[in-house]
Scaffold this active site. Sequence first.
Site, PDB file in Angstrom:
ATOM      1  N   GLU A 275       0.829  -1.219   0.000  1.00  0.00           N
ATOM      2  CA  GLU A 275       0.000   0.000   0.000  1.00  0.00           C
ATOM      3  C   GLU A 275       0.856   1.260   0.000  1.00  0.00           C
ATOM      4  O   GLU A 275       0.749   2.087   0.900  1.00  0.00           O
ATOM      5  CB  GLU A 275      -0.897   0.009   1.243  1.00  0.00           C
ATOM      6  N   PRO A 276       1.710   1.444  -0.996  1.00  0.00           N
ATOM      7  CA  PRO A 276       2.543   2.653  -0.978  1.00  0.00           C
ATOM      8  C   PRO A 276       1.710   3.892  -1.321  1.00  0.00           C
ATOM      9  O   PRO A 276       0.846   3.848  -2.188  1.00  0.00           O
ATOM     10  CB  PRO A 276       3.565   2.377  -2.096  1.00  0.00           C
ATOM     11  N   GLY A 277       1.972   4.965  -0.625  1.00  0.00           N
ATOM     12  CA  GLY A 277       1.318   6.243  -0.917  1.00  0.00           C
ATOM     13  C   GLY A 277       2.381   7.281  -1.226  1.00  0.00           C
ATOM     14  O   GLY A 277       2.760   7.485  -2.380  1.00  0.00           O
ATOM     15  N   ARG A 278       2.904   7.870  -0.165  1.00  0.00           N
ATOM     16  CA  ARG A 278       3.890   8.937  -0.299  1.00  0.00           C
ATOM     17  C   ARG A 278       5.021   8.599  -1.265  1.00  0.00           C
ATOM     18  O   ARG A 278       5.429   9.429  -2.067  1.00  0.00           O
ATOM     19  CB  ARG A 278       4.502   9.217   1.092  1.00  0.00           C
ATOM     20  N   CYS A 346      -3.900  34.537   8.740  1.00  0.00           N
ATOM     21  CA  CYS A 346      -3.787  35.175  10.053  1.00  0.00           C
ATOM     22  C   CYS A 346      -3.544  34.136  11.145  1.00  0.00           C
ATOM     23  O   CYS A 346      -4.402  33.912  12.005  1.00  0.00           O
ATOM     24  CB  CYS A 346      -5.046  35.963  10.337  1.00  0.00           C
ATOM     25  N   GLU A 347      -2.404  33.472  11.085  1.00  0.00           N
ATOM     26  CA  GLU A 347      -1.996  32.478  12.078  1.00  0.00           C
ATOM     27  C   GLU A 347      -0.485  32.497  12.098  1.00  0.00           C
ATOM     28  O   GLU A 347       0.140  32.457  11.033  1.00  0.00           O
ATOM     29  CB  GLU A 347      -2.396  31.048  11.648  1.00  0.00           C
ATOM     30  N   TYR A 375       0.228  14.216   0.580  1.00  0.00           N
ATOM     31  CA  TYR A 375      -0.331  14.887   1.752  1.00  0.00           C
ATOM     32  C   TYR A 375      -0.231  16.399   1.619  1.00  0.00           C
ATOM     33  O   TYR A 375       0.030  17.114   2.588  1.00  0.00           O
ATOM     34  CB  TYR A 375       0.331  14.362   3.043  1.00  0.00           C
TER      35      TYR A 375
HETATM   36  C1  LIG Z   1      -1.632   6.080   5.055  1.00  0.00           C
HETATM   37  C2  LIG Z   1      -1.640   4.630   4.824  1.00  0.00           C
HETATM   38  C3  LIG Z   1      -0.822   4.062   3.841  1.00  0.00           C
HETATM   39  C4  LIG Z   1       0.142   4.860   3.006  1.00  0.00           C
HETATM   40  O1  LIG Z   1       1.137   5.443   3.760  1.00  0.00           O
HETATM   41  P1  LIG Z   1       2.361   6.152   3.016  1.00  0.00           P
HETATM   42  O2  LIG Z   1       3.246   6.577   4.104  1.00  0.00           O
HETATM   43  O3  LIG Z   1       1.790   7.306   2.265  1.00  0.00           O
HETATM   44  O4  LIG Z   1       2.967   5.138   2.123  1.00  0.00           O
HETATM   45  C5  LIG Z   1      -0.906   2.704   3.630  1.00  0.00           C
HETATM   46  N1  LIG Z   1      -1.749   1.932   4.356  1.00  0.00           N
HETATM   47  C6  LIG Z   1      -2.545   2.436   5.316  1.00  0.00           C
HETATM   48  C7  LIG Z   1      -3.434   1.532   6.072  1.00  0.00           C
HETATM   49  C8  LIG Z   1      -2.527   3.804   5.584  1.00  0.00           C
HETATM   50  O5  LIG Z   1      -3.306   4.297   6.537  1.00  0.00           O
END
Ligand SMILES: *Cc1c(COP(=O)(O)O)cnc(C)c1O
Length: 423
Positions: A275-278, A346-347, A375
């Site tokens: 599950e790669p995101g970032r 304004c913060e 993000y």
């Molecule tokens: C946020 C999340 C990811 C992705 O995380 P990254 O740091 O963006 O790779 C994968 N799995 C789950 C369950 C998450 O909550």
Amino acid sequence: MKGFTYRGGRLHADAVELDVLAETYGTPLYVYSATALEAAYDRFQAAFRSQGLLPLICYAMKANSNQAVVTTFAQRGAGADIVSEGELHRALAAGVAADKIVFAGVGKTAGEIRAALKAGIYRFNAESLPELETLAAVADEAGCSLPVALRINPDVDAKTHEKIATGKAENKFGVDLKILPEVLELIRQRPGLRLCGLAVHIGSQLVEIAPYRAAFACLAALYRDLKAEGWPLESLDLGGGLGISYRDETPPTPEAYAEAAAAAVAGLECDLICEPGRHLVGAAGILLAKILYVKQGSARRFLILDAAMNDLIRPTLYEAWHELLPVRQPAAGAPLEPADVVGPICESGDYFARARPLPPLAAGEAIALSHAGAYGAVMASTYNSRPPAAEVMVRGGDFSPVRPRLDYATLIARDCLPEWLRR
Ligand SMILES: *Cc1c(COP(=O)(O)O)cnc(C)c1O
């Protein structure tokens, strides 16, 4: 031609000058490089292939759920890791096959579970006893059984920022191994729950391999134990979290990460999910802003940008560091003076960098906040009634808007008045 580089003294996205994009679409503007997205995905996949593994790559949509980004990955065969019904609809709309979607998150509502069940997703990654009760109830009501993977909390320190660590016992995420017998007993009693796999996700922006090895080993050992007990497990979900180099971090390469995964699952004969995101999107995006004012305070210099914390909240939320790249390449040996780079909101928390050594810069110049693809836009708000940054995607010499700027009429029209005020 890939990503963000200086050519001829100007910063480019692939082959497109950022000045051209600023002029065409205005600022603040998120710019994504399609070639960088594609290259990150392909490299991640190739790293696993070279270990003889073919994981289902479920892109973690919460990192950047722009339809153009999700579609880019979907067209390469990616699945999606979703955390809400909104992301379910986005994934399906982007062409992600329903049977490649995993649903994570600690707070799925019955309505969200119904929607995902109706769509026919691959897995519900369950995180608690009460959530399993809700999953079972929805299954009973639909007269079917749900494919469930248990997200395990392996009590591993991911060694990342406290707000993005998720794998320690004190975090809200995952099933604590201490209550596993109870959880398994519940699953045994509820025909609506079909335990198909195990999952783990210990945090985000991981820059060391050791926590991964520990978490994967824990997961693999449990997988073996449960299989031996007769549970019909089929899949292991290794989560996401692979870090990127915002500043001087040296996160594991995808190749090292895949090697750690391969070592842990050797001999298990299970389907693998990642599950790669970032890691797939972070470096593929920048936030382009214009310097509105250079304000010389008595204590320091302030660069006031037209982008603000409502566009990119990472510095405020995580003390995140984003490199600042002037679009006009600074002369070699230009003197560096510290500056606070801030937004107009304004913060006092509305800043991007503090005491950052920067070359001389003038009002009207454009500057890019690097590594803003993950993000970033997804956390935008309309605070101060600011329309969030528009978004554009570049591919080679082509570019196209992928989220036009919200206009003021639309922004205001999202509200409506109660009867008694409509006079
Ligand atoms: C946020 C999340 C990811 C992705 O995380 P990254 O740091 O963006 O790779 C994968 N799995 C789950 C369950 C998450 O909550």
